[in-house]
Motif scaffolding. Structure first.
Motif, PDB file in Angstrom:
ATOM      1  N   LEU A 152       0.847  -1.190   0.000  1.00  0.00           N
ATOM      2  CA  LEU A 152       0.000   0.000   0.000  1.00  0.00           C
ATOM      3  C   LEU A 152       0.883   1.241   0.000  1.00  0.00           C
ATOM      4  CD1 LEU A 152      -2.398  -1.162   2.869  1.00  0.00           C
ATOM      5  CD2 LEU A 152      -3.016  -1.035   0.446  1.00  0.00           C
ATOM      6  N   VAL A 153       0.309   2.354  -0.432  1.00  0.00           N
ATOM      7  CA  VAL A 153       1.021   3.625  -0.358  1.00  0.00           C
ATOM      8  C   VAL A 153       0.152   4.593   0.451  1.00  0.00           C
ATOM      9  CG1 VAL A 153       1.985   5.546  -1.697  1.00  0.00           C
ATOM     10  CG2 VAL A 153       2.085   3.218  -2.623  1.00  0.00           C
ATOM     11  N   GLY A 154       0.708   5.134   1.525  1.00  0.00           N
ATOM     12  CA  GLY A 154      -0.040   6.083   2.365  1.00  0.00           C
ATOM     13  C   GLY A 154       0.049   7.472   1.750  1.00  0.00           C
ATOM     14  N   LEU A 155      -1.090   8.064   1.415  1.00  0.00           N
ATOM     15  CA  LEU A 155      -1.079   9.363   0.727  1.00  0.00           C
ATOM     16  C   LEU A 155      -1.255  10.539   1.680  1.00  0.00           C
ATOM     17  CD1 LEU A 155      -3.381   8.495  -2.327  1.00  0.00           C
ATOM     18  CD2 LEU A 155      -0.879   8.470  -2.255  1.00  0.00           C
ATOM     19  N   SER A 156      -2.255  10.442   2.560  1.00  0.00           N
ATOM     20  CA  SER A 156      -2.525  11.572   3.454  1.00  0.00           C
ATOM     21  C   SER A 156      -3.398  11.115   4.618  1.00  0.00           C
ATOM     22  CB  SER A 156      -3.262  12.679   2.694  1.00  0.00           C
ATOM     23  OG  SER A 156      -4.613  12.296   2.513  1.00  0.00           O
ATOM     24  N   TRP A 157      -3.514  12.001   5.608  1.00  0.00           N
ATOM     25  CA  TRP A 157      -4.360  11.737   6.785  1.00  0.00           C
ATOM     26  C   TRP A 157      -5.661  12.508   6.669  1.00  0.00           C
ATOM     27  CZ3 TRP A 157      -2.802   7.968   9.844  1.00  0.00           C
ATOM     28  CH2 TRP A 157      -1.437   7.707   9.978  1.00  0.00           C
ATOM     29  N   TYR A 158      -6.749  11.849   6.982  1.00  0.00           N
ATOM     30  CA  TYR A 158      -8.060  12.496   7.008  1.00  0.00           C
ATOM     31  C   TYR A 158      -8.560  12.550   8.455  1.00  0.00           C
ATOM     32  CZ  TYR A 158      -9.328  12.911   2.013  1.00  0.00           C
ATOM     33  OH  TYR A 158      -9.421  13.298   0.690  1.00  0.00           O
ATOM     34  N   ASP A 159      -9.405  13.534   8.726  1.00  0.00           N
ATOM     35  CA  ASP A 159      -9.947  13.705  10.078  1.00  0.00           C
ATOM     36  C   ASP A 159     -11.198  12.842  10.273  1.00  0.00           C
ATOM     37  OD1 ASP A 159     -10.242  14.680  12.616  1.00  0.00           O
ATOM     38  OD2 ASP A 159     -10.541  16.774  12.041  1.00  0.00           O
ATOM     39  N   ALA A 160     -11.331  12.279  11.469  1.00  0.00           N
ATOM     40  CA  ALA A 160     -12.575  11.577  11.803  1.00  0.00           C
ATOM     41  C   ALA A 160     -13.014  11.935  13.212  1.00  0.00           C
ATOM     42  CB  ALA A 160     -12.398  10.075  11.655  1.00  0.00           C
ATOM     43  N   GLY A 161     -12.488  13.067  13.716  1.00  0.00           N
ATOM     44  CA  GLY A 161     -12.948  13.579  15.009  1.00  0.00           C
ATOM     45  C   GLY A 161     -12.733  12.618  16.164  1.00  0.00           C
ATOM     46  N   ALA A 162     -13.565  12.813  17.188  1.00  0.00           N
ATOM     47  CA  ALA A 162     -13.461  11.975  18.386  1.00  0.00           C
ATOM     48  C   ALA A 162     -14.674  11.058  18.453  1.00  0.00           C
ATOM     49  CB  ALA A 162     -13.416  12.857  19.619  1.00  0.00           C
ATOM     50  N   ARG A 163     -14.455   9.873  18.988  1.00  0.00           N
ATOM     51  CA  ARG A 163     -15.558   8.900  19.112  1.00  0.00           C
ATOM     52  C   ARG A 163     -16.140   8.930  20.526  1.00  0.00           C
ATOM     53  NH1 ARG A 163     -15.121   5.073  14.474  1.00  0.00           N
ATOM     54  NH2 ARG A 163     -16.525   3.636  15.540  1.00  0.00           N
ATOM     55  N   ASN A 164     -17.435   8.716  20.588  1.00  0.00           N
ATOM     56  CA  ASN A 164     -18.187   8.788  21.845  1.00  0.00           C
ATOM     57  C   ASN A 164     -19.190   7.640  21.889  1.00  0.00           C
ATOM     58  OD1 ASN A 164     -17.391  11.751  22.584  1.00  0.00           O
ATOM     59  ND2 ASN A 164     -18.014  11.796  20.455  1.00  0.00           N
ATOM     60  N   PHE A 165     -19.679   7.347  23.087  1.00  0.00           N
ATOM     61  CA  PHE A 165     -20.670   6.267  23.207  1.00  0.00           C
ATOM     62  C   PHE A 165     -22.083   6.790  23.008  1.00  0.00           C
ATOM     63  CE2 PHE A 165     -17.122   4.557  25.743  1.00  0.00           C
ATOM     64  CZ  PHE A 165     -16.957   3.365  25.057  1.00  0.00           C
ATOM     65  N   TYR A 166     -22.937   5.984  22.412  1.00  0.00           N
ATOM     66  CA  TYR A 166     -24.364   6.331  22.368  1.00  0.00           C
ATOM     67  C   TYR A 166     -25.210   5.084  22.557  1.00  0.00           C
ATOM     68  CZ  TYR A 166     -23.209   5.779  17.303  1.00  0.00           C
ATOM     69  OH  TYR A 166     -22.716   5.375  16.090  1.00  0.00           O
ATOM     70  N   THR A 167     -26.315   5.277  23.241  1.00  0.00           N
ATOM     71  CA  THR A 167     -27.090   4.126  23.687  1.00  0.00           C
ATOM     72  C   THR A 167     -28.596   4.335  23.482  1.00  0.00           C
ATOM     73  OG1 THR A 167     -26.845   5.144  25.855  1.00  0.00           O
ATOM     74  CG2 THR A 167     -25.440   3.265  25.407  1.00  0.00           C
ATOM     75  N   ALA A 168     -29.299   3.218  23.486  1.00  0.00           N
ATOM     76  CA  ALA A 168     -30.720   3.260  23.150  1.00  0.00           C
ATOM     77  C   ALA A 168     -31.631   3.534  24.351  1.00  0.00           C
ATOM     78  CB  ALA A 168     -31.128   1.943  22.503  1.00  0.00           C
ATOM     79  N   HIS A 169     -31.370   2.850  25.485  1.00  0.00           N
ATOM     80  CA  HIS A 169     -32.391   2.865  26.544  1.00  0.00           C
ATOM     81  C   HIS A 169     -32.017   3.659  27.782  1.00  0.00           C
ATOM     82  CE1 HIS A 169     -34.256   0.004  23.987  1.00  0.00           C
ATOM     83  NE2 HIS A 169     -33.189  -0.768  24.038  1.00  0.00           N
ATOM     84  N   LYS A 170     -30.713   3.810  27.996  1.00  0.00           N
ATOM     85  CA  LYS A 170     -30.279   4.438  29.251  1.00  0.00           C
ATOM     86  C   LYS A 170     -29.010   5.222  28.965  1.00  0.00           C
ATOM     87  CE  LYS A 170     -27.956   1.923  32.514  1.00  0.00           C
ATOM     88  NZ  LYS A 170     -27.514   1.022  33.456  1.00  0.00           N
ATOM     89  N   PRO A 171     -28.899   6.444  29.459  1.00  0.00           N
ATOM     90  CA  PRO A 171     -27.677   7.209  29.168  1.00  0.00           C
ATOM     91  C   PRO A 171     -26.473   6.691  29.958  1.00  0.00           C
ATOM     92  CG  PRO A 171     -29.099   8.431  30.666  1.00  0.00           C
ATOM     93  CD  PRO A 171     -29.859   7.190  30.306  1.00  0.00           C
ATOM     94  N   ILE A 172     -25.294   6.908  29.414  1.00  0.00           N
ATOM     95  CA  ILE A 172     -24.068   6.592  30.162  1.00  0.00           C
ATOM     96  C   ILE A 172     -23.617   7.892  30.819  1.00  0.00           C
ATOM     97  CG2 ILE A 172     -21.644   5.888  29.960  1.00  0.00           C
ATOM     98  CD1 ILE A 172     -22.550   4.246  27.472  1.00  0.00           C
ATOM     99  N   THR A 173     -23.721   7.938  32.150  1.00  0.00           N
ATOM    100  CA  THR A 173     -23.314   9.155  32.860  1.00  0.00           C
ATOM    101  C   THR A 173     -22.112   8.870  33.752  1.00  0.00           C
ATOM    102  OG1 THR A 173     -24.845   8.639  34.615  1.00  0.00           O
ATOM    103  CG2 THR A 173     -25.660  10.121  32.929  1.00  0.00           C
ATOM    104  N   ALA A 174     -21.873   7.592  34.040  1.00  0.00           N
ATOM    105  CA  ALA A 174     -20.760   7.194  34.900  1.00  0.00           C
ATOM    106  C   ALA A 174     -20.265   5.824  34.444  1.00  0.00           C
ATOM    107  CB  ALA A 174     -21.230   7.119  36.346  1.00  0.00           C
ATOM    108  N   LEU A 175     -19.069   5.474  34.885  1.00  0.00           N
ATOM    109  CA  LEU A 175     -18.464   4.201  34.471  1.00  0.00           C
ATOM    110  C   LEU A 175     -19.385   3.013  34.764  1.00  0.00           C
ATOM    111  CD1 LEU A 175     -15.870   3.020  33.269  1.00  0.00           C
ATOM    112  CD2 LEU A 175     -14.906   2.948  35.578  1.00  0.00           C
ATOM    113  N   GLU A 176     -20.077   3.077  35.896  1.00  0.00           N
ATOM    114  CA  GLU A 176     -20.959   1.971  36.299  1.00  0.00           C
ATOM    115  C   GLU A 176     -22.035   1.695  35.253  1.00  0.00           C
ATOM    116  OE1 GLU A 176     -19.949   4.424  38.289  1.00  0.00           O
ATOM    117  OE2 GLU A 176     -18.677   3.165  39.570  1.00  0.00           O
ATOM    118  N   ASP A 177     -22.433   2.726  34.509  1.00  0.00           N
ATOM    119  CA  ASP A 177     -23.499   2.534  33.512  1.00  0.00           C
ATOM    120  C   ASP A 177     -23.069   1.618  32.366  1.00  0.00           C
ATOM    121  OD1 ASP A 177     -25.321   4.227  34.819  1.00  0.00           O
ATOM    122  OD2 ASP A 177     -24.361   5.995  33.934  1.00  0.00           O
TER     123      ASP A 177
END
Ligand code: GCU
Length: 342
Positions: A152-177
């Motif tokens: 492969l040949v690496g041409l350039s870097w693209y941005d993909a921002g920061a990743r975060n969690f998302y959930t359906a039934h209950k929010p994640i507000t603390a590690l325990e969640d």
């Protein structure tokens, strides 16, 4: 020898599909000013995001610049929406010359080249500026060069921002969640281990299946950046978005070494310049889309949870073990990266 014939109906169907694909690819090289010249090369470019997504806009810009600067000799057809396949398979195909160009997430590349994990460890970068100092500097250049050992040949870097969690039934507000949650992750051992270290069950899977898998309850949630959450409509099925910014996973624009070998030194230089210019454009598009996506999803009812600084620290402490497992051999690079933070 008689040739095998397709039934007429299927033939028409196949013809329509091919015409449709040509039409779609043509859209990919739209607005090209040099489109009237007969191309010497027609190359494919794989992109798994939608046509209006920042990385795809970067790909279109790349194709336009290349066509302009080679006066129509090199035409690049961009195939968005994962039409050419999933990232993992695209990388493999590129190694055999089946696909010419692509933009892929580093986490997929790291499955082939484990050293790349050093650039996407959880909570590694303090912010976007930190990541770009690293990628725009010597470390980034060295890593672009490392893919050459893999056809492969690496041409350039693209941005993909920061990743975060998302959930359906209950929010994640603390590690325990995180306990007991089933979270979709990319097909990446590191990302699976990270999610498990946080107390959830990791469910690796393809990007295109995330919506359906949340909707069907196969997973409780997923993790990604704002534009992906919005573009793939994940907010419709997972309405709680927790800003924890656990990873920044950069993306790389690649060329197959088989394609590269066909080209003259001059053309290679043009491709590299156009790739870098397209990457700057992609970053601008990214910054705008990140804000826009956040506005869109909140206006449609997504609930945003900002993780407190203390809680974020607890998340970070929980994933420290993955540094030993994945970066034992690359701690010098990690230390260098950390030193480039604020
Ligand atoms: C991001 C990235 C994609 C990747 C996806 C995923 O959206 O840009 O290339 O496929 O994450 O979570 O799989």
């Amino acid at each position: 020898m008689s040739r095998q014939r397709l039934p007429a109906k299927r033939l028409i169907g196949a013809g329509m599909v091919i015409l449709g694909m040509i039409g779609a690819a043509w859209v990919g090289v739209r607005e090209s000013s040099a489109a009237n010249a007969e191309p010497e090369y027609v190359f494919s470019y794989a992109e798994n995001q939608a046509a209006d997504y920042p990385t795809t806009l970067g790909a279109y810009r790349f194709a336009e610049l290349v066509e302009e600067r080679t006066e129509g000799r090199i035409r690049i057809m961009v195939w968005p929406d994962g039409e050419l396949g999933v990232e993992r398979d695209i990388i493999r195909q590129m190694q055999f010359g089946g696909v010419d160009f692509a933009r892929v997430s580093l986490s997929q590349l790291a499955e082939y080249i484990p050293e790349f994990n050093a650039l996407q460890m959880p909570y590694l970068y303090t912010d976007s500026g930190h990541m770009w100092r690293v990628l725009d500097g010597e470390i980034g250049d060295t890593f672009l060069g490392k893919v050459s050992a893999y056809e492969l040949v690496g041409l350039s870097w693209y941005d993909a921002g920061a990743r975060n969690f998302y959930t359906a039934h209950k929010p994640i507000t603390a590690l325990e969640d995180m306990q007991g949650m089933r979270i979709r992750v990319q097909e990446s051992e590191l990302m699976a281990d990270m999610v498990e270290a946080l107390g959830a069950t990791a469910v690796p899977g393809e990007y295109a299946d995330v919506y359906a898998n949340i909707e069907r309850g196969i997973v409780d949630g997923a993790e990604n950046n704002w534009p992906s959450y919005e573009s793939m409509s994940h907010y419709e099925v997972a309405g709680y978005f927790t800003v924890d910014e656990h990873t920044r996973v950069p993306e790389m624009q690649l060329c197959s070494a088989h394609t590269w070998e066909k080209l003259s030194g001059e053309d290679r230089q043009i491709l590299l310049e156009c790739a870098k210019e397209s990457a700057l454009y992609e970053r601008e598009c990214w910054t705008l889309r990140e804000k826009e996506s956040r506005q869109i999803v909140t206006s449609k009812g997504a609930k945003v949870v900002e993780l407190s600084a203390e809680e974020k620290k607890r998340f970070f402490n929980a994933v420290k073990g993955v540094y030993e497992k994945y970066c034992g051999d690359y701690m010098d690079i990690i230390d260098e990266i950390i030193a480039m933070g604020d």
